[in-house]
Every structure is written in C-alpha cells, then in structure tokens.
Design a protein around this motif. Structure first.
Motif, PDB file in Angstrom:
ATOM      1  N   ARG A  57      -4.255  14.147  -8.138  1.00  0.00           N
ATOM      2  CA  ARG A  57      -5.004  13.094  -7.454  1.00  0.00           C
ATOM      3  C   ARG A  57      -4.278  12.636  -6.192  1.00  0.00           C
ATOM      4  N   PHE A 193     -12.357   9.407  -9.219  1.00  0.00           N
ATOM      5  CA  PHE A 193     -11.233   9.667 -10.117  1.00  0.00           C
ATOM      6  C   PHE A 193     -10.530   8.353 -10.404  1.00  0.00           C
ATOM      7  N   GLN A 195      -7.655   5.872 -10.367  1.00  0.00           N
ATOM      8  CA  GLN A 195      -6.459   5.605  -9.576  1.00  0.00           C
ATOM      9  C   GLN A 195      -5.346   5.009 -10.429  1.00  0.00           C
ATOM     10  N   GLN A 207      -2.772   7.197  -7.812  1.00  0.00           N
ATOM     11  CA  GLN A 207      -3.083   7.500  -6.417  1.00  0.00           C
ATOM     12  C   GLN A 207      -3.274   6.228  -5.620  1.00  0.00           C
TER      13      GLN A 207
END
Length: 282
Positions: A57, A193, A195, A207
């Motif tokens: 990521r 996605f 984090q 991320q």
C-alpha cells in the motif's frame, strides 16, 4: 484514558519515533481539544503500540506520487516547449514577411537596373556620368542581395530550430502519454484500501502521504480505540475513508454525536450513582 505508545516503525517510512509521537499527540489533541476531556495518555510501558507497517500500500502510494510528480514535470516541460515554439514561429513569420517584401523590392529594382543597362547598350554605351550612377546602383543591389541571403540563412536556421522543437515536443507528448497510462493503471489497481486499523491491542498504519494525513489516520484509529464506530459525513474524522477531512477542521457534529452515544452506553446509570453515594462514607 486510552494509553498508547510508539511501537515498531518500518525504516522504509520517512519517519522516526519522535516524529510519530509528536503527530500522535496532535491527533490526540483533535479529540481532547474539542471535548475538553483527557481521553489519551502516552505510556511507554502499558500503552498500545502505534506501528508503521510498510507493505504494497505504501509502496504503491510512493510510486503513484512519483508518477504524479513526473506528470507535472513533463506537463511543465510541454508548456515550456510550446512557449518556445510559439516565440520562434512568431519570429519566423515576421522575418519571412519582411524577407518576401524585400525580395519583391529587390526584384523591381534589379529589373529597372537591367532595363537601363540594356537601353544604354542599345545606344552604343552610356556616358561617364551615367556609368557612375549605374555602378552605384549595382553596388546597392549587391548589398541588398547579400542582406537577402543573410535573411534567408536566418529563415533556414529558424526552420531547423522549429523542426527540432517539434520533434522534441512529439517525444515529450509520447513520454507524457506513457506516464499518464502508467499512472492510470496504478491508480486503477490501487482502489480503496485500509490505511490503518485498530486491532484491540495495537494501532497499525499502513499508508500516508504527508504528516497531516498521518495525523488524520491516527485520529481515526484513536477514535476506534475509544470504541467509536464509523459515521456519515465525508469531512468527519470517523468517516470510513480518508477523503475530505482536514486537520484544521477537527471534529464534526457527527464525530461528537458518536462519542456522546458511546459515552452514554458506557456510563453508569444515574440512579446507581446516587445510591452508591448514599452508602459511601468518608
């Protein structure tokens, strides 16, 4: 209060323990500053760890950021090339117009000179005074011809530059389009996605692109550590995605309502507290 500490930080992140601790304190302040309550405490021994976990990521996010920078640079280069081309084409057209006007004037003067010379030759020759004038006209025509040849060389040089810039522009366009295609592929692959997450015994961050974004992710996961759920409103800290939030905005009414609802569920009934006070002795 929820106790937390800095845990493991993957060295591939551009961050160290002190920076993460400082950002976590700022994330903590988003909640405590608005609600006026001590909700979190930094505790090196008993706190739940905040871990920065590097995986695909963050790797893809960094690739995407580099591609975005490359696109901006190439777009700037394209703009610069376009401006250079526009300036040169303007100079070329101006010089070409002046050159064609000078050519027409030169050809008119040359034709008149040749007619005069031919007339005198038909008469057996020109007198001395006329010869001097004809020689002056011939010198003037020669100078004009040399000037035209110099202008022609400038025009040819400008054409070469324009062709070179055009070729460079085409290369840049090809490069730009390939970067756009690569960028679109990476963005399409990434999709939504996670984090960060709160697992009950740790906060993991996977991320972030900036310090502000890390602060927002930590504020969100600290909210989960308080047992808060996701809320509606894209600007809310507890919204399910990091989209329109800003650290300067702080908590939204939706965030505060969720906090109040959870606190009400976790609070002892007022009747129980009153009865307990009656039994308490000091």
């Amino acid at each position: 209060p929820v106790r937390y500490r800095v845990g493991n930080i993957d060295p591939r992140f551009d961050a160290n323990a002190e920076e993460v601790k400082r950002v976590a304190a700022a994330a903590e302040a988003i909640w405590e500053g608005k609600l006026g309550r001590e909700l979190f405490v930094y505790d090196e021994r008993r706190g739940i760890p905040i871990n920065l976990v590097f995986d695909e990521r963050q790797e893809n996010a960094e690739i995407e950021e580099n591609l975005r920078d490359d696109l901006e640079a190439k777009a700037g280069m394209n703009d610069a090339v376009a401006k250079q081309y526009d300036a040169l084409i303007g100079e070329f057209r101006s010089l070409k117009k002046a050159y064609e006007s000078r050519v027409r004037s030169y050809e008119t003067k040359l034709a008149a000179y040749n007619d005069t010379v031919n007339d005198w030759n038909a008469k057996g020759g020109a007198p001395e005074s006329e010869i001097e004038r004809l020689e002056a006209d011939a010198a003037s025509l020669k100078a004009e011809q040399e000037g035209l040849e110099a202008d022609a060389e400038k025009l040819n040089a400008l054409v070469d530059q324009l062709n070179a810039i055009g070729a460079k522009g085409n290369t840049l366009i090809t490069d730009y389009n390939s970067v756009v295609a690569e960028y679109n592929d990476k963005v399409a692959e990434a999709g939504e996605f996670t984090q960060g997450d709160y697992t009950g015994d740790a906060i993991n961050v996977y991320q972030f692109n900036s310090e502000d974004e890390l602060e927002l992710v930590l504020a969100h996961e600290l909210g989960h550590a308080l047992s808060l759920d996701h809320v509606d409103g894209k600007r809310s800290i507890m919204y399910r995605l990091m989209e329109d939030q800003a650290v300067d905005d702080g908590l939204t009414p939706e965030d505060i309502a969720e906090f109040d609802a959870v606190c009400a569920q976790k609070s002892a009934p007022a009747e129980f507290l009153a009865a307990l006070r009656e039994k308490m002795t000091f």
